[in-house]
Enzyme design. Sequence first.
Site, PDB file in Angstrom:
ATOM      1  N   HIS A 110      -6.583   7.676  12.873  1.00 45.09           N
ATOM      2  CA  HIS A 110      -7.833   7.230  12.281  1.00 45.09           C
ATOM      3  C   HIS A 110      -7.900   5.709  12.187  1.00 45.09           C
ATOM      4  CE1 HIS A 110      -9.611  11.012  11.424  1.00 45.09           C
ATOM      5  NE2 HIS A 110      -8.716  11.395  10.538  1.00 45.09           N
ATOM      6  N   CYS A 166     -10.873   4.600  15.969  1.00 42.89           N
ATOM      7  CA  CYS A 166     -12.239   4.094  15.804  1.00 42.89           C
ATOM      8  C   CYS A 166     -12.217   2.621  15.381  1.00 42.89           C
ATOM      9  CB  CYS A 166     -12.968   4.912  14.737  1.00 42.89           C
ATOM     10  SG  CYS A 166     -13.132   6.677  15.101  1.00 42.89           S
TER      11      CYS A 166
END
Length: 287
Positions: A110, A166
């Site tokens: 993440h 991301c």
Amino acid sequence: MTSRVERCSGCGRQLWLPPQAVAARCYACRSVTSFPSSSQRWAQVYGSVSQPHHNVVTTVPSNYVAAGPGNEEEKNPYRIPTKQNIRTAMRWLAQDCQPGDSLVFHYSGHGSRQKDYNKDELDGFDETICPLDHETEGPIIDDEINTTIVRPLPHGAKLHAIIDSCYSGTVLDLPFVCKINSEEYKWEDQRIPTACYKGTSGGIALSFSACSDNQTSASTSAFSGKDVTGAMTSSFIQAVKNEPCLTYGRLLTAMGDAIPSLMPNDTDEPQLSASETFDIFTKQFIL
């Protein structure tokens, strides 16, 4: 520099390694394999000269590790990708770095971003990576990553980062970002005159990231057929295996072509950033 193939001691998968690697962590089962003949290989590569080291840190939080047979929960507390363990690994990676050393940092998991409070970001946001315990311990921001593994690099040393998350375009806070369009490219200067120095101590740092700072990345099983992995990591491995002697420009193009061919709805654009500018279509990619 040619690569060699070894087998993971845990699951038996093939591992593609630089010739001087003395150990490696499997991307699938996370086992660390040491190679008994490593000293002989170092002698073949470097002779009797002072031997550079090739350190590799790979960290994949649990959200990117597929559950199932052969993929048990990590038992070694120092190998769990917590904030403290990742910080320790980054410090280990850069410690005692010398001219001729080649370092690799790989993160797949993440990523996020948060407000930039020290005004060193053009877009007003700090990019972050999110360890397994980020909800309680917080993320690791790009300022810290830059200070830990970029700033210490001495002249003659090299760092490659592969960041599959991301908002990862400038997560190493490197001064220059490459924008590519077919056979044309340009380097965009990310420096702010009033901000602190974000370069190296003479070495070169390069980062391949999954997407730009305002995009999200994707995971997929399209490359392997079964295991879910980060699309950027898979496209990177595929490109390096399929085309020997890649330039940085060709590698970036091959990665960009591979993702939409298997994931038509994915608009991720792999990014390249660096501590200095260079001709991406003539400089050969060498770890």
